[in-house]
Design an enzyme around this catalytic site. Structure first.
Site, PDB file in Angstrom:
ATOM      1  N   HIS A  34       0.813  -1.217   0.000  1.00 60.49           N
ATOM      2  CA  HIS A  34       0.000   0.000   0.000  1.00 60.49           C
ATOM      3  C   HIS A  34       0.848   1.269   0.000  1.00 60.49           C
ATOM      4  O   HIS A  34       0.342   2.349  -0.284  1.00 60.49           O
ATOM      5  CB  HIS A  34      -0.935  -0.004   1.212  1.00 60.49           C
TER       6      HIS A  34
ATOM      7  N   ASP B 185       3.521   9.371  -0.607  1.00 58.32           N
ATOM      8  CA  ASP B 185       2.365   8.566  -0.211  1.00 58.32           C
ATOM      9  C   ASP B 185       2.152   7.491  -1.266  1.00 58.32           C
ATOM     10  O   ASP B 185       2.311   7.764  -2.460  1.00 58.32           O
ATOM     11  CB  ASP B 185       1.106   9.457  -0.146  1.00 58.32           C
TER      12      ASP B 185
END
Ligand code: GDG
Length: 467
Positions: free
Chosen positions: A155, A363
């Protein structure tokens, strides 16, 4: 049809859905069909790590969890996973802290996961492992004799070899991951960084865009961006905007524009830089004084990791400085909340906000960016200011893209967003919305599972590589 087995650090147990629950559970909603098994840590700490799983069934889904021993938990979770891997994979070498005993603790928890999961598996189960806490799990499962298809989805970002190789034992860790059949990443950039690391550290050969050869083993490395339940979130936002929390917020703004940020309180999210850019907006563009309020929701996370406590103190100070300098007796420029709000409340607040600030330093994807877009009223949408270094920027190029390290650029983007006319807002939002409604959570699941289920023409059994 093959049974799906999801493995993640934490399992969201049915009775336990807290304010923050969501995340993976929401993203996996389409994959977690009756018959599936979800395996992971219970969230409970015990004297010693459990050898067998506790089983619970609800709505046809089986939840299997193990408790972790206190010492294992500290070395695995607060130690190696969040002290070394998280900063490393977010390109923050200066924050990385490697301790050999923490790495060993990480390995032993991954081994304990494998040992407790292996007896629960059937021969045709498809195993889907999630995230950086479980990088060694594929090899540990192979060591338990598990020959099922194993997929792994990361992720968070992946770093290129010049950064990855700084981590002691990086090759060993990567070899553990490479025992999977499919590894998935949020973006092409992450997938390519992984492939380059596999070539540099494991002597893998890249056969084509998404296939790596490690000896006889074929590993597929795919880029599959995660999304949200866009339709559900849009409806939630429209309903929530009429609820009491949204009405109270609107009243408190007294016609001022709302700028919103919603992040876990985490050093990857660029919060000090965001506060600095907002303070500079008030300094440079006095037109916004008394006219704008920034609401920053930064729910505390990982509080037993030292870095997170220091970040919280820094943000408390910065928020105090800005309010001390610019607030007036009837206006505070910055509203800063470190408690989580409910998902519904957030959805309504997103819809009210003229500007959404999503400015992480790095991110994997950033779902808040997609949620902000989905929550907008297409007739009068707000503007997304988005970091170039969020995976979401690869898809959401009609946002105002910024380098979050460049305070002036971020300041000017907030200014431009506040000044943007309705035609441009609508045009940008229309394009963004299309992307968010196409690359949904459901499509992410389908695409990853299709890659996982697709066997190569010749199936090559991959037995344990000692790592
Ligand atoms: C990792 C990767 C990747 C936030 N505050 C509250 C709250 N949230 C919700 C948001 C969003 C989720 O939490 C956060 O997701 P992000 O994607 O922004 O970030 P991470 O937690 O770091 O997640 C990331 C993600 O995995 C998925 O692959 O995108 O890059 O780092 O849904 O809305 N929810 C509630 N209260 C809060 O105060 N209820």
């Amino acid at each position: 049809m093959a049974r799906l087995v999801i493995v993640s650090n934490r399992v969201a147990l049915p009775g336990e859905r807290t304010q923050r629950a969501g995340g993976l559970a929401v993203a996996l909603a389409d994959a977690l069909v009756p018959g599936s098994l979800w395996f992971g840590w219970s969230g409970q700490r015990a004297e010693a790590t459990a050898r067998t799983a506790n089983i619970l069934s609800a709505n046809g889904i089986t939840y299997a969890t193990i408790d972790l021993g206190e010492a294992d938990y500290r070395r695995y979770y607060a130690g190696f996973a969040n002290g070394a891997l998280w900063p490393l994979l977010h390109f923050r070498l200066g924050l990385m802290r490697f301790r050999a005993e923490e790495y060993e603790g990480y390995r032993s928890v991954n081994r304990a996961f494998a040992a407790a999961l292996a007896p629960l598996l059937g021969p045709d189960d498809l195993i889907w492992v999630h995230d950086y806490q479980l990088l060694s799990l594929p090899a540990e499962l192979r060591a338990q004799g598990v020959n099922n298809r194993i997929g792994f989805f990361l992720h968070i970002p992946f770093t290129p070899p010049v950064i990855t190789e700084v981590l002691p034992r990086a090759a060993e860790l990567l070899a553990g991951l490479a025992a999977a059949d499919v590894v998935g990443f949020q973006t092409v950039r992450d997938r390519d960084a992984f492939a380059a690391c596999a070539e540099a550290l494991l002597e893998a050969r890249r056969l084509d865009t998404d296939t790596l050869a490690l000896g006889e083993h074929r590993l597929r490395a795919v880029a599959v961006p995660i999304g949200i339940d866009a339709t559900g979130f849009t409806q939630e936002a429209a309903r929530a905007a009429r609820r009491v929390e949204a009405r109270r917020l609107t009243e408190s703004l007294q016609g001022r524009a709302l700028v919103i940020g919603v992040d876990r309180l985490d050093d990857s999210k660029g919060l000090p830089q965001r506060f600095a850019a907002f303070a500079r907006l008030l300094e440079r563009h006095p037109v916004h004084r008394r006219k704008v309020s920034l609401l920053q929701v930064a729910a505390r996370s990982r509080e037993d990791v030292e870095r997170y406590q220091a970040l919280r103190r820094e943000l408390d100070r910065l928020a105090g400085d800005t309010n001390g300098q610019y607030a007036e007796f009837d206006w505070a420029p910055l509203r800063y909340i470190t408690r989580p709000l409910s998902r519904r409340t957030l959805a309504g607040f997103f819809r009210l906000a003229r500007v959404g600030l999503v400015t992480p330093l790095r991110d994997g994807m950033n779902l808040v960016a997609k949620e902000y877009v989905a929550a907008q009223n297409p007739a009068d949408p707000g503007v997304l200011v988005l970091s170039r270094f969020a995976g979401a920027a690869c898809e959401l190029s009609e946002a105002l893209l910024v380098n979050p390290f460049d305070t002036d650029e971020q300041t000017e983007a907030i200014h431009a967003a506040l000044e943007m006319d309705i035609e441009e807002r609508r045009a940008r939002h229309h394009a963004l919305r299309e992307r968010v409604f196409t690359n949904t959570a459901a499509l992410w699941c389908q695409r990853f599972l299709a890659a996982l289920a697709a066997r190569p023409a010749v199936r090559i059994e991959c037995r344990a590589r000692p790592v």
